[in-house]
Design a protein around this motif. Structure first.
Motif, PDB file in Angstrom:
ATOM      1  N   GLU A 124       0.834  -1.196   0.000  1.00 42.05           N
ATOM      2  CA  GLU A 124       0.000   0.000   0.000  1.00 42.05           C
ATOM      3  C   GLU A 124       0.867   1.244   0.000  1.00 42.05           C
ATOM      4  O   GLU A 124       2.029   1.223   0.409  1.00 42.05           O
ATOM      5  CB  GLU A 124      -0.963   0.013   1.182  1.00 42.05           C
ATOM      6  N   TRP A 125       0.325   2.332  -0.504  1.00 44.12           N
ATOM      7  CA  TRP A 125       1.062   3.586  -0.584  1.00 44.12           C
ATOM      8  C   TRP A 125       0.062   4.736  -0.625  1.00 44.12           C
ATOM      9  O   TRP A 125      -1.127   4.543  -0.836  1.00 44.12           O
ATOM     10  CB  TRP A 125       1.970   3.600  -1.818  1.00 44.12           C
ATOM     11  N   ARG A 126       0.570   5.921  -0.414  1.00 49.22           N
ATOM     12  CA  ARG A 126      -0.286   7.101  -0.362  1.00 49.22           C
ATOM     13  C   ARG A 126      -0.749   7.514  -1.760  1.00 49.22           C
ATOM     14  O   ARG A 126      -0.039   7.328  -2.742  1.00 49.22           O
ATOM     15  CB  ARG A 126       0.456   8.258   0.299  1.00 49.22           C
ATOM     16  N   PRO A 127      -1.936   8.112  -1.847  1.00 58.37           N
ATOM     17  CA  PRO A 127      -2.437   8.544  -3.162  1.00 58.37           C
ATOM     18  C   PRO A 127      -1.620   9.711  -3.709  1.00 58.37           C
ATOM     19  O   PRO A 127      -1.108  10.538  -2.954  1.00 58.37           O
ATOM     20  CB  PRO A 127      -3.877   8.966  -2.862  1.00 58.37           C
ATOM     21  N   ALA A 128      -1.526   9.760  -5.025  1.00 62.71           N
ATOM     22  CA  ALA A 128      -0.808  10.867  -5.672  1.00 62.71           C
ATOM     23  C   ALA A 128      -1.749  11.989  -6.077  1.00 62.71           C
ATOM     24  O   ALA A 128      -1.339  13.147  -6.172  1.00 62.71           O
ATOM     25  CB  ALA A 128      -0.060  10.346  -6.898  1.00 62.71           C
ATOM     26  N   LEU A 129      -3.021  11.673  -6.314  1.00 60.43           N
ATOM     27  CA  LEU A 129      -3.974  12.655  -6.817  1.00 60.43           C
ATOM     28  C   LEU A 129      -5.098  12.963  -5.823  1.00 60.43           C
ATOM     29  O   LEU A 129      -5.428  14.122  -5.607  1.00 60.43           O
ATOM     30  CB  LEU A 129      -4.574  12.155  -8.141  1.00 60.43           C
ATOM     31  N   PRO A 134      -7.001  13.585  -2.330  1.00 59.83           N
ATOM     32  CA  PRO A 134      -6.516  14.190  -1.087  1.00 59.83           C
ATOM     33  C   PRO A 134      -6.369  13.173   0.042  1.00 59.83           C
ATOM     34  O   PRO A 134      -7.249  12.345   0.266  1.00 59.83           O
ATOM     35  CB  PRO A 134      -7.584  15.239  -0.768  1.00 59.83           C
ATOM     36  N   GLY A 135      -5.244  13.264   0.747  1.00 62.54           N
ATOM     37  CA  GLY A 135      -4.978  12.352   1.840  1.00 62.54           C
ATOM     38  C   GLY A 135      -5.938  12.484   2.999  1.00 62.54           C
ATOM     39  O   GLY A 135      -6.087  11.547   3.781  1.00 62.54           O
ATOM     40  N   ARG A 136      -6.591  13.632   3.125  1.00 63.60           N
ATOM     41  CA  ARG A 136      -7.545  13.782   4.229  1.00 63.60           C
ATOM     42  C   ARG A 136      -8.763  12.889   4.030  1.00 63.60           C
ATOM     43  O   ARG A 136      -9.502  12.611   4.982  1.00 63.60           O
ATOM     44  CB  ARG A 136      -7.976  15.243   4.380  1.00 63.60           C
ATOM     45  N   GLN A 137      -8.993  12.436   2.786  1.00 63.94           N
ATOM     46  CA  GLN A 137     -10.111  11.541   2.502  1.00 63.94           C
ATOM     47  C   GLN A 137      -9.666  10.122   2.137  1.00 63.94           C
ATOM     48  O   GLN A 137     -10.310   9.158   2.528  1.00 63.94           O
ATOM     49  CB  GLN A 137     -10.976  12.119   1.373  1.00 63.94           C
ATOM     50  N   VAL A 138      -8.587  10.011   1.387  1.00 61.87           N
ATOM     51  CA  VAL A 138      -8.100   8.703   0.952  1.00 61.87           C
ATOM     52  C   VAL A 138      -6.870   8.324   1.769  1.00 61.87           C
ATOM     53  O   VAL A 138      -5.843   8.996   1.704  1.00 61.87           O
ATOM     54  CB  VAL A 138      -7.766   8.708  -0.550  1.00 61.87           C
ATOM     55  N   ALA A 139      -6.978   7.236   2.521  1.00 56.08           N
ATOM     56  CA  ALA A 139      -5.866   6.804   3.363  1.00 56.08           C
ATOM     57  C   ALA A 139      -4.739   6.206   2.537  1.00 56.08           C
ATOM     58  O   ALA A 139      -3.566   6.487   2.778  1.00 56.08           O
ATOM     59  CB  ALA A 139      -6.355   5.787   4.395  1.00 56.08           C
ATOM     60  N   CYS A 140      -5.097   5.350   1.569  1.00 63.71           N
ATOM     61  CA  CYS A 140      -4.049   4.698   0.792  1.00 63.71           C
ATOM     62  C   CYS A 140      -4.633   4.009  -0.428  1.00 63.71           C
ATOM     63  O   CYS A 140      -5.841   3.789  -0.540  1.00 63.71           O
ATOM     64  CB  CYS A 140      -3.293   3.664   1.643  1.00 63.71           C
ATOM     65  N   LEU A 141      -3.741   3.674  -1.349  1.00 59.81           N
ATOM     66  CA  LEU A 141      -4.011   2.755  -2.449  1.00 59.81           C
ATOM     67  C   LEU A 141      -3.341   1.450  -2.066  1.00 59.81           C
ATOM     68  O   LEU A 141      -2.348   1.450  -1.335  1.00 59.81           O
ATOM     69  CB  LEU A 141      -3.420   3.282  -3.758  1.00 59.81           C
TER      70      LEU A 141
END
Length: 294
Positions: free
Chosen positions: A8-13, A15-22
Protein backbone atom coordinates in the motif's frame (compact mmCIF):
# COMPACT_ATOMS: atom_id res chain seq x y z
CA UNK A 1 9.80 -16.42 -1.01
CA UNK A 2 6.09 -16.24 -0.27
CA UNK A 3 3.77 -16.07 -3.30
CA UNK A 4 1.56 -13.64 -1.38
CA UNK A 5 2.13 -9.92 -1.67
CA UNK A 6 0.27 -6.98 -0.15
CA UNK A 7 1.46 -3.40 -0.77
CA UNK A 8 0.00 0.00 0.00
CA UNK A 9 1.06 3.59 -0.58
CA UNK A 10 -0.29 7.10 -0.36
CA UNK A 11 -2.44 8.54 -3.16
CA UNK A 12 -0.81 10.87 -5.67
CA UNK A 13 -3.97 12.66 -6.82
CA UNK A 14 -6.80 12.16 -4.31
CA UNK A 15 -6.52 14.19 -1.09
CA UNK A 16 -4.98 12.35 1.84
CA UNK A 17 -7.55 13.78 4.23
CA UNK A 18 -10.11 11.54 2.50
CA UNK A 19 -8.10 8.70 0.95
CA UNK A 20 -5.87 6.80 3.36
CA UNK A 21 -4.05 4.70 0.79
CA UNK A 22 -4.01 2.75 -2.45
CA UNK A 23 -3.25 -0.95 -2.20
CA UNK A 24 -2.70 -4.12 -4.17
CA UNK A 25 -2.89 -7.78 -3.21
CA UNK A 26 -1.60 -10.74 -5.19
CA UNK A 27 -1.60 -14.47 -4.55
CA UNK A 28 0.77 -15.47 -7.33
CA UNK A 29 0.20 -19.16 -7.72
CA UNK A 30 0.10 -20.07 -4.06
CA UNK A 31 -2.63 -22.14 -2.48
CA UNK A 32 -5.90 -20.44 -1.55
CA UNK A 33 -5.78 -19.01 1.96
CA UNK A 34 -8.07 -17.24 4.40
CA UNK A 35 -7.28 -13.59 5.02
CA UNK A 36 -8.32 -12.33 8.43
CA UNK A 37 -9.95 -8.91 8.04
CA UNK A 38 -10.53 -6.86 11.17
CA UNK A 39 -12.65 -3.71 11.65
CA UNK A 40 -11.00 -0.36 10.94
CA UNK A 41 -13.92 1.98 10.15
CA UNK A 42 -12.82 2.40 6.54
CA UNK A 43 -14.61 2.04 3.21
CA UNK A 44 -12.73 0.42 0.30
CA UNK A 45 -13.21 0.48 -3.46
CA UNK A 46 -11.93 -2.86 -4.76
CA UNK A 47 -11.23 -4.05 -8.31
CA UNK A 48 -10.87 -7.79 -8.87
CA UNK A 49 -12.10 -10.51 -11.20
CA UNK A 50 -15.51 -9.95 -9.57
CA UNK A 51 -15.52 -6.40 -10.92
CA UNK A 52 -15.71 -3.12 -9.00
CA UNK A 53 -17.14 -3.36 -5.51
CA UNK A 54 -17.47 -1.04 -2.53
CA UNK A 55 -16.72 -2.71 0.81
CA UNK A 56 -18.29 -1.12 3.86
CA UNK A 57 -16.99 -1.04 7.44
CA UNK A 58 -16.94 -4.32 9.35
CA UNK A 59 -18.53 -4.77 12.78
CA UNK A 60 -16.69 -8.03 13.45
CA UNK A 61 -13.67 -9.97 12.18
CA UNK A 62 -14.08 -12.17 9.14
CA UNK A 63 -11.96 -14.55 7.10
CA UNK A 64 -11.97 -13.88 3.36
CA UNK A 65 -10.75 -16.55 0.92
CA UNK A 66 -8.01 -15.41 -1.44
CA UNK A 67 -7.82 -17.87 -4.30
CA UNK A 68 -4.67 -18.97 -6.06
CA UNK A 69 -3.72 -16.42 -8.75
CA UNK A 70 -5.94 -13.69 -7.31
CA UNK A 71 -5.03 -10.08 -8.12
CA UNK A 72 -6.76 -7.10 -6.54
CA UNK A 73 -6.28 -3.33 -6.53
CA UNK A 74 -8.01 -1.04 -4.08
CA UNK A 75 -8.46 2.38 -2.62
CA UNK A 76 -9.16 2.88 1.10
CA UNK A 77 -11.08 5.86 2.46
CA UNK A 78 -10.49 7.18 5.95
CA UNK A 79 -13.18 6.77 8.63
CA UNK A 80 -15.86 9.37 7.93
CA UNK A 81 -14.82 9.92 4.30
CA UNK A 82 -17.07 7.28 2.77
CA UNK A 83 -19.30 9.96 1.28
CA UNK A 84 -16.65 10.51 -1.41
CA UNK A 85 -17.82 7.23 -2.98
CA UNK A 86 -21.29 6.87 -1.54
CA UNK A 87 -22.58 10.40 -2.05
CA UNK A 88 -25.81 10.79 -0.09
CA UNK A 89 -26.02 7.09 0.85
CA UNK A 90 -25.29 6.73 4.60
CA UNK A 91 -22.23 4.59 5.29
CA UNK A 92 -24.20 2.75 7.98
CA UNK A 93 -26.16 1.10 5.16
CA UNK A 94 -22.99 -0.58 3.92
CA UNK A 95 -21.80 -2.00 7.25
CA UNK A 96 -20.77 -5.65 6.80
CA UNK A 97 -21.68 -5.44 3.11
CA UNK A 98 -19.87 -5.56 -0.21
CA UNK A 99 -21.86 -4.11 -3.10
CA UNK A 100 -21.16 -3.42 -6.80
CA UNK A 101 -20.03 0.13 -7.52
CA UNK A 102 -22.75 0.29 -10.18
CA UNK A 103 -25.41 0.27 -7.44
CA UNK A 104 -23.94 3.43 -5.95
CA UNK A 105 -22.43 5.33 -8.86
CA UNK A 106 -24.56 4.07 -11.73
CA UNK A 107 -23.89 1.44 -14.38
CA UNK A 108 -22.38 3.89 -16.89
CA UNK A 109 -19.82 5.25 -14.41
CA UNK A 110 -18.83 1.78 -13.23
CA UNK A 111 -18.53 0.54 -16.80
CA UNK A 112 -16.27 3.42 -17.87
CA UNK A 113 -14.05 2.95 -14.84
CA UNK A 114 -13.91 -0.80 -15.44
CA UNK A 115 -12.79 -0.24 -19.02
CA UNK A 116 -9.94 2.02 -17.88
CA UNK A 117 -8.89 -0.53 -15.29
CA UNK A 118 -8.92 -3.32 -17.86
CA UNK A 119 -6.44 -1.32 -19.98
CA UNK A 120 -4.02 -0.84 -17.08
CA UNK A 121 -0.77 -2.76 -17.72
CA UNK A 122 -0.38 -3.84 -14.09
CA UNK A 123 -1.90 -3.78 -10.61
CA UNK A 124 -0.09 -0.64 -9.51
CA UNK A 125 -1.29 1.17 -12.62
CA UNK A 126 -4.81 -0.07 -11.91
CA UNK A 127 -4.60 1.42 -8.42
CA UNK A 128 -3.51 4.71 -10.01
CA UNK A 129 -6.72 4.63 -12.10
CA UNK A 130 -8.70 4.32 -8.85
CA UNK A 131 -6.71 7.24 -7.44
CA UNK A 132 -7.66 9.41 -10.43
CA UNK A 133 -11.30 8.34 -10.15
CA UNK A 134 -11.45 9.34 -6.47
CA UNK A 135 -9.77 12.67 -7.25
CA UNK A 136 -12.41 13.38 -9.89
CA UNK A 137 -15.16 13.05 -7.26
CA UNK A 138 -13.64 15.53 -4.80
CA UNK A 139 -14.97 18.84 -6.24
CA UNK A 140 -18.59 17.80 -5.78
CA UNK A 141 -18.14 15.93 -2.51
CA UNK A 142 -16.07 17.93 -0.03
CA UNK A 143 -15.23 16.36 3.34
CA UNK A 144 -17.55 16.98 6.28
CA UNK A 145 -15.41 19.08 8.62
CA UNK A 146 -17.62 18.37 11.62
CA UNK A 147 -17.27 14.63 11.10
CA UNK A 148 -13.51 15.02 10.61
CA UNK A 149 -13.25 16.81 13.95
CA UNK A 150 -15.39 14.17 15.65
CA UNK A 151 -13.31 11.30 14.24
CA UNK A 152 -10.08 13.03 15.31
CA UNK A 153 -11.38 13.54 18.85
CA UNK A 154 -12.64 9.97 19.14
CA UNK A 155 -9.34 8.69 17.78
CA UNK A 156 -7.33 10.10 20.66
CA UNK A 157 -6.07 7.62 23.26
CA UNK A 158 -8.59 8.74 25.86
CA UNK A 159 -11.31 9.47 23.34
CA UNK A 160 -13.90 12.14 24.06
CA UNK A 161 -17.09 12.17 26.06
CA UNK A 162 -20.11 12.49 23.78
CA UNK A 163 -21.79 15.35 25.71
CA UNK A 164 -18.62 17.48 25.70
CA UNK A 165 -17.80 16.66 22.08
CA UNK A 166 -21.34 17.46 20.95
CA UNK A 167 -21.21 20.83 22.72
CA UNK A 168 -17.81 21.59 21.18
CA UNK A 169 -19.19 20.86 17.70
CA UNK A 170 -22.42 22.79 18.26
CA UNK A 171 -24.62 19.69 18.07
CA UNK A 172 -26.98 17.87 20.38
CA UNK A 173 -25.85 14.43 21.56
CA UNK A 174 -28.49 12.84 19.34
CA UNK A 175 -27.35 14.84 16.32
CA UNK A 176 -23.72 13.87 16.93
CA UNK A 177 -24.52 10.16 17.21
CA UNK A 178 -26.62 10.25 14.04
CA UNK A 179 -24.06 12.24 12.06
CA UNK A 180 -21.15 10.01 13.07
CA UNK A 181 -23.13 6.82 12.47
CA UNK A 182 -24.25 7.99 9.03
CA UNK A 183 -20.72 9.02 8.03
CA UNK A 184 -18.69 6.19 9.58
CA UNK A 185 -21.11 3.31 10.03
CA UNK A 186 -20.47 3.18 13.79
CA UNK A 187 -21.71 5.26 16.70
CA UNK A 188 -19.13 7.36 18.60
CA UNK A 189 -18.49 4.75 21.31
CA UNK A 190 -17.90 1.93 18.82
CA UNK A 191 -15.76 4.13 16.59
CA UNK A 192 -13.54 5.02 19.55
CA UNK A 193 -13.12 1.32 20.38
CA UNK A 194 -12.21 0.43 16.79
CA UNK A 195 -9.69 3.28 16.49
CA UNK A 196 -8.12 2.33 19.83
CA UNK A 197 -7.79 -1.29 18.68
CA UNK A 198 -6.13 -0.16 15.46
CA UNK A 199 -3.83 2.15 17.40
CA UNK A 200 -2.69 -0.78 19.56
CA UNK A 201 -1.80 -2.77 16.44
CA UNK A 202 0.10 0.22 15.06
CA UNK A 203 2.07 0.61 18.30
CA UNK A 204 2.98 -3.07 18.26
CA UNK A 205 4.32 -2.76 14.72
CA UNK A 206 6.13 0.49 15.41
CA UNK A 207 7.81 -0.96 18.51
CA UNK A 208 9.32 -3.67 16.39
CA UNK A 209 10.50 -1.26 13.71
CA UNK A 210 11.64 1.52 16.04
CA UNK A 211 9.15 3.92 14.41
CA UNK A 212 6.65 6.35 15.82
CA UNK A 213 3.11 5.02 15.49
CA UNK A 214 0.18 7.17 14.50
CA UNK A 215 -3.47 6.28 14.59
CA UNK A 216 -3.58 2.73 13.26
CA UNK A 217 -7.01 3.09 11.70
CA UNK A 218 -6.16 6.09 9.55
CA UNK A 219 -2.43 5.75 9.00
CA UNK A 220 -1.63 5.73 5.30
CA UNK A 221 1.28 3.30 5.43
CA UNK A 222 0.26 0.38 7.64
CA UNK A 223 2.23 -2.85 7.36
CA UNK A 224 -0.22 -5.70 7.52
CA UNK A 225 0.99 -9.12 6.55
CA UNK A 226 4.72 -8.62 6.21
CA UNK A 227 5.81 -9.90 9.61
CA UNK A 228 6.26 -6.46 11.15
CA UNK A 229 5.74 -7.82 14.68
CA UNK A 230 7.97 -10.88 14.37
CA UNK A 231 10.83 -9.82 16.62
CA UNK A 232 8.56 -8.14 19.15
CA UNK A 233 6.30 -11.19 19.33
CA UNK A 234 9.22 -13.45 20.01
CA UNK A 235 10.80 -11.16 22.57
CA UNK A 236 7.87 -9.67 24.45
CA UNK A 237 4.51 -10.99 23.35
CA UNK A 238 5.02 -14.72 23.75
CA UNK A 239 3.38 -16.89 26.38
CA UNK A 240 4.45 -15.91 29.86
CA UNK A 241 6.02 -12.62 28.73
CA UNK A 242 3.34 -9.98 28.89
CA UNK A 243 5.40 -6.83 29.44
CA UNK A 244 5.19 -5.88 25.76
CA UNK A 245 1.41 -6.13 25.70
CA UNK A 246 1.10 -4.23 28.98
CA UNK A 247 3.11 -1.37 27.53
CA UNK A 248 1.11 -1.31 24.33
CA UNK A 249 -2.14 -1.34 26.34
CA UNK A 250 -1.18 1.77 28.30
CA UNK A 251 0.09 3.66 25.27
CA UNK A 252 -3.00 2.84 23.23
CA UNK A 253 -5.38 4.04 25.94
CA UNK A 254 -6.58 0.79 27.55
CA UNK A 255 -7.02 0.48 31.30
CA UNK A 256 -4.63 -2.46 31.46
CA UNK A 257 -3.43 -5.52 29.56
CA UNK A 258 -6.57 -7.49 30.42
CA UNK A 259 -8.68 -4.74 28.85
CA UNK A 260 -6.55 -4.86 25.69
CA UNK A 261 -6.88 -8.64 25.52
CA UNK A 262 -10.68 -8.48 25.78
CA UNK A 263 -10.90 -5.87 23.06
CA UNK A 264 -8.55 -7.73 20.71
CA UNK A 265 -10.70 -10.84 21.13
CA UNK A 266 -13.74 -8.71 20.35
CA UNK A 267 -12.35 -7.16 17.16
CA UNK A 268 -10.04 -9.94 15.91
CA UNK A 269 -11.67 -13.07 17.34
CA UNK A 270 -8.38 -14.27 18.81
CA UNK A 271 -6.14 -13.24 21.74
CA UNK A 272 -3.33 -10.72 21.08
CA UNK A 273 -0.55 -13.31 21.08
CA UNK A 274 -2.33 -15.33 18.41
CA UNK A 275 -3.15 -12.26 16.30
CA UNK A 276 0.42 -10.99 16.47
CA UNK A 277 1.74 -14.49 15.93
CA UNK A 278 -0.28 -14.72 12.72
CA UNK A 279 1.18 -11.41 11.61
CA UNK A 280 4.63 -12.79 12.36
CA UNK A 281 4.17 -15.76 10.02
CA UNK A 282 3.52 -14.35 6.54
CA UNK A 283 3.88 -17.85 5.13
CA UNK A 284 1.19 -19.29 7.39
CA UNK A 285 -2.42 -20.00 6.51
CA UNK A 286 -3.85 -16.79 7.92
CA UNK A 287 -2.50 -13.26 7.94
CA UNK A 288 -3.82 -10.07 9.50
CA UNK A 289 -5.29 -7.19 7.55
CA UNK A 290 -7.00 -3.98 8.56
CA UNK A 291 -9.18 -3.39 5.58
CA UNK A 292 -10.98 -5.01 2.72
CA UNK A 293 -9.51 -8.08 1.15
CA UNK A 294 -12.43 -8.68 -1.22
Amino acid sequence: MSSRAYTEWRPALAPGRQVACLWTRRNAGGAEYGQLVVPDGCVDLVWSEAGLEVVGPDNAPRSVPVRSGAELAGLRLRPGAGGLLLGEVPVRELCDRQVPLAELAGAATAERLGERLARAPGLREAAAVLDAFAASLVPGRPPDRVVERAVAALGRAQGARVPELAAELGLSERQLRRRVTDAVGYGPKTLHAVLRFQRALAFARADRDGAVAGDGAVAGERERERGACADRCAAGYGAGAGSGLAEVAVRAGYADQAHLTREVRRWAGVPPTVLLGRTARPGGAVGQDSGAAS
